[in-house]
Design a protein around this motif. Structure first.
Motif, short mmCIF file in Angstrom:
data_model
loop_
_atom_site.label_atom_id
_atom_site.label_comp_id
_atom_site.label_asym_id
_atom_site.label_seq_id
_atom_site.Cartn_x
_atom_site.Cartn_y
_atom_site.Cartn_z
N THR A 131 -4.93 -2.95 8.42
CA THR A 131 -6.07 -3.08 7.94
C THR A 131 -6.47 -2.55 6.04
O THR A 131 -6.18 -1.30 7.06
N ASN A 132 -6.80 -2.67 5.47
CA ASN A 132 -7.03 -2.02 4.20
C ASN A 132 -7.54 -0.72 4.20
O ASN A 132 -7.20 0.62 4.59
N GLU A 133 -8.79 0.00 5.47
CA GLU A 133 -9.38 0.82 6.24
C GLU A 133 -8.37 1.75 7.09
O GLU A 133 -9.15 2.61 7.53
N ASP A 134 -7.61 1.17 7.15
CA ASP A 134 -6.63 1.91 8.46
C ASP A 134 -5.03 2.34 7.63
O ASP A 134 -4.26 3.30 7.22
N LEU A 135 -5.22 1.84 5.75
CA LEU A 135 -4.53 2.43 5.43
C LEU A 135 -4.52 3.72 3.79
O LEU A 135 -6.23 3.41 3.07
N PRO A 136 -4.05 4.65 3.91
CA PRO A 136 -3.99 5.93 2.65
C PRO A 136 -4.22 5.08 1.78
O PRO A 136 -3.31 4.11 1.52
N ALA A 137 -5.35 5.74 0.36
CA ALA A 137 -5.29 4.71 -0.23
C ALA A 137 -4.01 4.96 -1.68
O ALA A 137 -3.63 4.14 -2.06
N CYS A 138 -2.83 5.51 -1.74
CA CYS A 138 -2.09 5.87 -2.91
C CYS A 138 -1.06 5.18 -1.15
O CYS A 138 0.07 4.62 -2.29
N LEU A 139 -1.35 4.19 -0.93
CA LEU A 139 -0.45 3.44 -0.17
C LEU A 139 -0.73 1.98 -1.01
O LEU A 139 -0.12 0.73 -1.09
N LEU A 140 -2.29 1.63 -0.72
CA LEU A 140 -2.75 0.89 -1.84
C LEU A 140 -2.65 0.68 -2.81
O LEU A 140 -2.85 -0.32 -3.28
N CYS A 141 -3.18 1.43 -3.45
CA CYS A 141 -3.48 1.79 -5.02
C CYS A 141 -2.61 2.96 -5.19
O CYS A 141 -1.49 2.55 -5.09
N SER A 142 -3.19 3.45 -7.04
CA SER A 142 -2.46 3.61 -7.43
C SER A 142 -2.69 5.10 -7.88
O SER A 142 -3.89 5.44 -8.02
#
Length: 316
Positions: free
Chosen positions: A105-116
């Protein structure tokens, strides 16, 4: 008899002379060399006919000596059809290979894998996030606008000592833990507009810019003296929140106060000025917006005597 033999021999020689080909002189011009094959055919009578009618066989001459013939390069095997691989390099075919697992889920992934992530700035705008992602420790500017975040937890920004700006515009935030922002030592700008916030938590005194417009703060959503110790606060925007009062006291260095479209009914004479000191002038506060409130500004003229400009609002 001898005479007859001589005559017969002469006739034979004459016949042979007539039958022999006549050699024509050929002019070899050193500039043109324009002798054609037809000219050569007329000069020489080959046993097997003219040169253009003979069958010519082209062969390869093997050089003399003990030289080995070059070995032809081996034929490359035909390229096998590529087999699709999983991200770990394994093949998806056969029971012995692992099954593809969906990402966490989103909360388990580091921000730089989800965002820029660009330098110390993290951009997560419009990513369908339902929670604040795990941010790098060096994050200084965080943008997560137009998402579906509902709650800000106390650990979302923990240990981010370099964080200077948070922008969570246009989410579904309705709840914020009390310690979500208070312990951020460098936080300068906080933007929470266009959410569903009912209670503003304790904020750090380092803030210079606050925008909590278009929320649901109401009468009790802002604590007493919430902005008292913010000596560097320059801009405070609390529009469209159904407030019924102006949050006091206001910092002395405040430059802009936007309170339009609330439910403010009255103002005191000491809201902006010091009634005990008639010479006091509040030069910094030049932009006050009270339009869209049911207050009549003309009823409290002493409240604006220290200001460089009158507030914007109804005077009737």
């Amino acid at each position: 008899m001898k005479t007859v033999a001589n005559i017969v021999l002469g006739l034979l020689l004459l016949e042979a002379a007539v039958a022999a080909p006549t050699i024509q002189p050929v002019n070899y011009d050193s500039d043109t060399y324009d002798v054609t094959l037809e000219d050569l055919d007329s000069l020489y009578n080959y046993e097997n006919g003219p040169i253009d009618q003979r069958e010519i066989e082209i062969v390869t001459v093997i050089p003399s000596g003990n030289r080995e013939l070059p070995t032809p390069p081996p034929e490359e095997p035909e390229e096998e059809e590529s087999t699709p691989k999983l991200i770990d390099g394994s093949s998806p075919h056969g029971p012995e290979f692992p099954v593809v697992i969906f990402p966490p889920t989103n909360e388990d992934l580091p921000a730089c894998l989800l965002c820029s992530c660009v330098s110390t700035t993290v951009y997560c705008d419009d990513h369908e996030l339902d929670a604040v992602p795990l941010l790098p420790k060096q994050t200084a500017y965080f943008y997560s606008r137009f998402n579906k975040i509902k709650k800000i937890n106390k650990d979302d920004f923990a240990n981010l000592s370099d964080l200077k700006r948070i922008d969570l515009t246009s989410n579904f935030i309705s709840e914020i833990d009390e310690d979500a922002f208070r312990t951020l030592p460098q936080l300068r700008e906080l933007v929470l507009r266009d959410n569903r916030i009912r209670q503003l938590p304790e904020l750090p005194p380092t803030l210079t810019f606050i925008d909590i417009s278009n929320n649901r703060l109401g009468r009790k959503g802002i604590k007493q003296e919430a902005f008292k110790d913010m000596d560097d606060l320059h801009h405070l925007y609390i529009t469209d929140n159904n407030l019924d009062h102006i949050p006091l006291p206001l910092p002395q260095n405040l430059q802009a106060l936007h309170l339009q479209n609330n439910n403010i009914l009255e103002m005191h004479e000491d809201t902006f000025c010091n009634v005990k000191n008639l010479t006091y002038v509040r030069k910094a506060l030049e932009d006050i917006r009270l339009d869209g409130n049911p207050i009549n500004l003309s009823k409290t003229p002493q409240a604006y005597m220290c200001l460089p400009r009158l507030p914007v609002g109804s005077l009737i």
